[in-house]
Design a protein around this motif. Structure first.
Motif, PDB file in Angstrom:
ATOM      1  N   LEU A  92      58.038 -16.137   0.296  1.00  0.00           N
ATOM      2  CA  LEU A  92      57.653 -14.776  -0.025  1.00  0.00           C
ATOM      3  C   LEU A  92      57.111 -14.116   1.237  1.00  0.00           C
ATOM      4  O   LEU A  92      56.413 -14.743   2.031  1.00  0.00           O
ATOM      5  N   VAL A  93      57.460 -12.849   1.390  1.00  0.00           N
ATOM      6  CA  VAL A  93      56.955 -12.183   2.584  1.00  0.00           C
ATOM      7  C   VAL A  93      55.481 -11.870   2.412  1.00  0.00           C
ATOM      8  O   VAL A  93      54.968 -11.765   1.295  1.00  0.00           O
ATOM      9  N   ASP A  94      54.833 -11.706   3.521  1.00  0.00           N
ATOM     10  CA  ASP A  94      53.415 -11.392   3.433  1.00  0.00           C
ATOM     11  C   ASP A  94      53.234  -9.919   3.062  1.00  0.00           C
ATOM     12  O   ASP A  94      54.176  -9.135   3.023  1.00  0.00           O
ATOM     13  N   ALA A  95      52.015  -9.585   2.752  1.00  0.00           N
ATOM     14  CA  ALA A  95      51.720  -8.240   2.255  1.00  0.00           C
ATOM     15  C   ALA A  95      52.159  -7.168   3.245  1.00  0.00           C
ATOM     16  O   ALA A  95      52.607  -6.090   2.862  1.00  0.00           O
ATOM     17  N   HIS A  96      52.052  -7.475   4.501  1.00  0.00           N
ATOM     18  CA  HIS A  96      52.418  -6.501   5.530  1.00  0.00           C
ATOM     19  C   HIS A  96      53.897  -6.127   5.418  1.00  0.00           C
ATOM     20  O   HIS A  96      54.269  -4.957   5.457  1.00  0.00           O
ATOM     21  N   VAL A  97      54.734  -7.149   5.226  1.00  0.00           N
ATOM     22  CA  VAL A  97      56.174  -6.875   5.121  1.00  0.00           C
ATOM     23  C   VAL A  97      56.488  -6.153   3.808  1.00  0.00           C
ATOM     24  O   VAL A  97      57.332  -5.266   3.752  1.00  0.00           O
ATOM     25  N   ARG A  98      55.780  -6.547   2.736  1.00  0.00           N
ATOM     26  CA  ARG A  98      56.036  -5.856   1.473  1.00  0.00           C
ATOM     27  C   ARG A  98      55.683  -4.370   1.591  1.00  0.00           C
ATOM     28  O   ARG A  98      56.413  -3.509   1.097  1.00  0.00           O
ATOM     29  N   LEU A  99      54.607  -4.075   2.286  1.00  0.00           N
ATOM     30  CA  LEU A  99      54.267  -2.663   2.505  1.00  0.00           C
ATOM     31  C   LEU A  99      55.367  -1.958   3.294  1.00  0.00           C
ATOM     32  O   LEU A  99      55.726  -0.816   3.013  1.00  0.00           O
ATOM     33  N   GLU A 100      55.902  -2.668   4.253  1.00  0.00           N
ATOM     34  CA  GLU A 100      56.981  -2.088   5.070  1.00  0.00           C
ATOM     35  C   GLU A 100      58.201  -1.800   4.197  1.00  0.00           C
ATOM     36  O   GLU A 100      58.820  -0.735   4.294  1.00  0.00           O
ATOM     37  N   VAL A 101      58.523  -2.761   3.302  1.00  0.00           N
ATOM     38  CA  VAL A 101      59.674  -2.575   2.405  1.00  0.00           C
ATOM     39  C   VAL A 101      59.409  -1.432   1.436  1.00  0.00           C
ATOM     40  O   VAL A 101      60.269  -0.577   1.192  1.00  0.00           O
ATOM     41  N   GLU A 102      58.217  -1.393   0.866  1.00  0.00           N
ATOM     42  CA  GLU A 102      57.887  -0.309  -0.073  1.00  0.00           C
ATOM     43  C   GLU A 102      57.989   1.044   0.609  1.00  0.00           C
ATOM     44  O   GLU A 102      58.544   1.999   0.053  1.00  0.00           O
ATOM     45  N   ASP A 103      57.477   1.108   1.814  1.00  0.00           N
ATOM     46  CA  ASP A 103      57.532   2.362   2.550  1.00  0.00           C
ATOM     47  C   ASP A 103      58.985   2.791   2.771  1.00  0.00           C
ATOM     48  O   ASP A 103      59.339   3.970   2.617  1.00  0.00           O
ATOM     49  N   PHE A 104      59.828   1.817   3.065  1.00  0.00           N
ATOM     50  CA  PHE A 104      61.262   2.090   3.266  1.00  0.00           C
ATOM     51  C   PHE A 104      61.885   2.619   1.969  1.00  0.00           C
ATOM     52  O   PHE A 104      62.608   3.628   1.970  1.00  0.00           O
ATOM     53  N   LEU A 105      61.580   1.970   0.840  1.00  0.00           N
ATOM     54  CA  LEU A 105      62.176   2.382  -0.441  1.00  0.00           C
ATOM     55  C   LEU A 105      61.660   3.755  -0.875  1.00  0.00           C
ATOM     56  O   LEU A 105      62.408   4.561  -1.431  1.00  0.00           O
TER      57      LEU A 105
END
Lengths: 414, 164
Positions: B4-17
C-alpha cells in the motif's frame, strides 16, 4: 379515426405518405400493438452460439415476457417461460450461465432444462390427482430457428418462420454466410433505454437520409481523425438502394465497407474475403462482404453488416423503448482482427459510440416534439414515392414497415 | 511484491483525481487529454460482467489514443448532438485506494458518481475507477483509465455521451 390503420395515410396518386403522430404517444395504440403485432409475430430470442453446450442458458425479455433460452442435456434449444407454474416466481434469475436444473427459490419447485417438474418438496400434501406433468414450464406457442437465429411467437404468427422471413431470406443468408467458419455472439451485451417510441427506432434503423446529417461527427470528423480519410475530407454522399421487402421487412444497402475495419483489417481481411470467394464465387461474395446493409426483420429485429450487429427492442411505454444489441462476429479469426472488429463496432454503435448517442438524441427529440401532435398531427414519410427505383435516402423501406403495421394493428388479436 | 502506498502518495493520487474531475466538469477536455501518456487508453467495460479485455468482450468504450483524441475533438465541436448543448456534470470521487508496485505503475481504485444534467435529464453514473497511473516528469499520468459502471443496464441513461 375509428380504425388505427387510418393513422397511416397512403396516397400513391398524390405521392404522399403520412403517419399520424398519435401512434407514437397513445397508450391505446401501444396496447393494440402488443396484442395485434407483438403477440402475433415471430420475435427474436437469441443466437444458438450463446448457448453452445448443454446447460448453458441466457434469460431475456421477449415480447414483454421473461424467457429462458437454454440448451438441454440432449442438445435441444429450448425457450421456456420464466415463471414458476406453482405461484409465478421466476425460476431463473441470472442473465446467463450454466445450469443442471432451475429451482424456484420461493417453494423450491425444481425444473429440468426441458421444463419438466422434477422436484416438489412435500408432494404428499397434494391430492391423488396431482400430476407433475401438469406443471411443466410453459413455452411460447411457436419456437423455431433460422440458421442459428432463434425466434418465438406467443400467438398465431400466420405463417411458419421460414415463410415469414421469406422475402428477407436472401439478405439474411448473405449476412449469415459472412464467415465460412461460422459466426458467434461475442461476450458483452449492450442494454439501454431510449426515451422514444419503438417505431422511431424502426424508422431510424433503415433511414439512409439521416446518416450524413445526424452522424456528421462520425463521417466528417472521426474518419479523418483516425486517418481513414484526409484531414478536412469526409464522406459526402452514400448512394444505394432502399427496399420494402414484404411482410414488413426492410432493407437499405450501399456498396460501402466500414472504413475503420477496412483500414485495420489488412491481409487477414483480404484473406477472409478470398475464402468467401472460394466458397460462394465472386458474384455472390460481393453482397456478402462488400455491402453495407441494414436489414430490418418485422417487427423489431435489425442486422447491421457494417458493425456485424444484432439489435432488438421492445416498448416499455409509448415513450420508452428497451434496446439490446450484440456483436455477431466470425469464429476463428486472429486476436488482432477480432479486436479490429470490436473497435469498429463500438466506434459507432452503442451507448458510448460516436453514432448511437446522437440517434437516440434525435429520436428523443422527436418524442418530445410529438407533444404537439394535436396541433401538428402528421409526420411525412413520402420521400422517393415518385422514384422508380427507391434509393437508400428515400423512405420506401419505411413505408413497407408502416403498411404492414396498418394491416395488423386493428386485429385479429393472438 | 506490492505494498500500500503511504499517505503522501495517496494524497498525490487524490489530488490528481480531483484535478481531473475539475477539468472534466469544466469541459476543459484538451487539458484533460494531457493527463494521458501517449499510449494511454480509456475503457468502459460491458455492463453484464462479461470478462475479457477490449479484444474479447464488447465494451461500451475502448478508446486507444487516436480514438480518445477524436472523442474529445468531436465533443468540443458542434455535431456531437447528444452533447450539444453541453450537459452539466458534477463528479464525486471518493474511497481512493492506491497500490504501488515496486518500480511499476500506481494502481488506483476509487469510487465515483458522475451526475449529468441536461434540459431533459438527470443521469447518475455510478461505479469504480480502476486506473494504471505512471510517474512522468510532468507528474502522474494515465497509462490506462478504466471506468467500471455498476449499472446492469443503462436505464434510464441510454447513452454515455460524456466522459465518465
Amino acid at each position: 379515426m375509428s380504425r388505427l390503420a387510418d393513422c397511416v395515410a397512403d396516397d400513391p396518386a398524390a405521392a404522399t405518405f403520412r403517419v399520424h403522430r398519435r401512434v407514437f404517444v397513445d397508450a391505446d395504440v401501444l396496447e393494440a400493438e402488443r396484442r395485434c403485432i407483438f403477440d402475433r409475430s415471430w420475435l427474436y430470442v437469441g443466437h444458438e452460439s450463446e448457448i453452445a453446450s448443454p446447460g448453458q442458458f441466457v434469460t431475456r425479455n421477449v415480447g414483454g415476457r421473461p424467457v429462458i433460452l437454454v440448451r438441454s442435456g440432449s442438445g435441444d434449444v429450448n425457450v421456456l417461460l420464466n415463471s414458476c407454474t406453482h405461484r409465478g416466481n421466476q425460476v431463473c434469475r441470472a442473465p446467463s450461465g450454466r445450469a443442471r436444473a432451475f429451482q424456484c427459490f420461493y417453494h423450491s419447485w425444481t425444473f429440468d432444462r426441458d421444463g419438466l417438474l422434477i422436484g416438489v418438496p412435500g408432494q404428499d400434501g397434494y391430492g391423488p390427482s396431482f400430476d407433475r406433468g401438469d406443471f411443466t414450464l410453459r413455452r411460447p406457442a411457436h419456437v423455431d430457428s433460422y440458421r442459428g437465429l432463434v425466434f418465438c411467437s406467443f400467438g398465431d404468427p400466420g405463417a411458419g418462420l421460414a415463410d415469414f422471413l421469406g422475402p428477407a431470406r436472401p439478405y439474411l443468408d448473405d449476412a449469415l454466410d459472412y464467415s465460412v467458419d461460422g459466426l458467434e455472439v461475442v461476450p458483452g451485451v449492450q442494454q439501454y433505454v431510449m426515451h422514444a417510441n419503438w417505431k422511431l427506432l424502426v424508422e431510424n434503423s433503415v433511414d439512409g437520409y439521416h446518416a450524413l446529417a445526424t452522424h456528421h461527427r462520425y463521417f466528417r470528423q472521426f474518419l479523418s481523425d483516425v486517418g481513414v480519410l484526409p484531414p478536412g475530407a469526409g464522406i459526402m454522399k452514400i448512394a444505394g438502394a432502399g427496399r420494402a421487402l414484404g411482410n414488413g421487412h426492410a432493407l437499405i444497402e450501399a456498396p460501402f465497407q466500414p472504413p475503420v475495419l477496412a483500414a485495420a483489417g489488412g491481409a487477414e481481411l483480404a484473406e477472409h474475403r478470398a475464402r468467401l470467394v472460394d466458397r460462394f464465387g465472386e458474384e455472390r461474395t460481393r453482397p456478402i462482404a462488400d455491402y453495407a446493409r441494414n436489414l430490418f426483420i418485422f417487427p423489431n429485429l435489425l442486422l447491421i453488416s457494417n458493425w456485424r450487429a444484432i439489435r432488438t427492442w421492445y416498448p416499455a411505454a409509448p415513450g420508452e423503448t428497451e434496446v439490446e444489441a450484440w456483436g455477431l462476429l466470425p469464429k476463428g479469426e486472429s486476436a488482432a482482427l477480432r479486436r479490429a472488429r470490436l473497435d469498429n463496432y463500438i466506434s459507432f454503435l452503442g451507448p458510448g459510440g460516436f453514432g448511437t448517442p446522437d440517434d437516440n438524441e434525435a429520436l428523443e427529440g422527436c418524442q418530445r416534439g410529438f407533444a404537439t401532435h394535436r396541433e401538428l398531427p402528421w409526420s411525412d414519410v413520402s420521400r422517393g414515392m415518385t422514384r422508380d427505383e427507391p434509393e437508400m435516402n428515400d423512405e420506401e423501406q419505411m413505408r413497407g414497415f408502416w403498411r404492414r403495421w396498418a394491416e395488423m394493428i386493428d386485429g385479429p388479436v393472438r | 511484491m506490492t505494498q500500500l502506498v503511504d499517505a503522501h502518495v495517496r494524497l498525490e493520487v487524490e489530488d490528481f483525481l480531483y484535478r481531473e474531475a475539475e477539468l472534466l466538469d469544466r469541459w476543459d477536455l484538451d487539458g484533460w487529454l494531457e493527463l494521458f501518456t501517449p499510449e494511454g487508453d480509456y475503457l468502459i467495460p460491458p455492463l453484464d460482467g462479461a470478462e475479457g479485455d477490449p479484444g474479447i468482450a464488447l465494451h461500451l468504450v475502448a478508446d486507444d489514443p487516436v480514438r480518445l483524441h477524436s472523442r474529445v475533438h468531436q465533443l468540443l465541436a458542434r455535431s456531437a448532438w447528444a452533447e450539444n448543448p453541453k450537459s452539466r456534470t458534477r463528479r464525486l470521487v471518493t474511497n481512493v485506494r492506491a497500490v504501488e508496485r515496486d518500480g511499476g505503475p500506481v494502481h488506483v481504485r476509487a469510487n465515483f458518481v458522475v451526475h449529468r444534467f441536461t434540459q431533459h435529464a438527470h443521469d447518475s453514473y455510478v461505479g469504480e475507477y480502476d486506473h494504471e497511473l505512471v510517474r512522468t516528469l510532468a507528474g502522474l499520468r494515465f497509462a490506462r483509465r478504466t471506468a467500471r459502471l455498476d449499472h446492469t443496464t443503462l436505464r434510464p441513461h441510454g447513452k454515455v455521451s460524456v466522459i465518465i
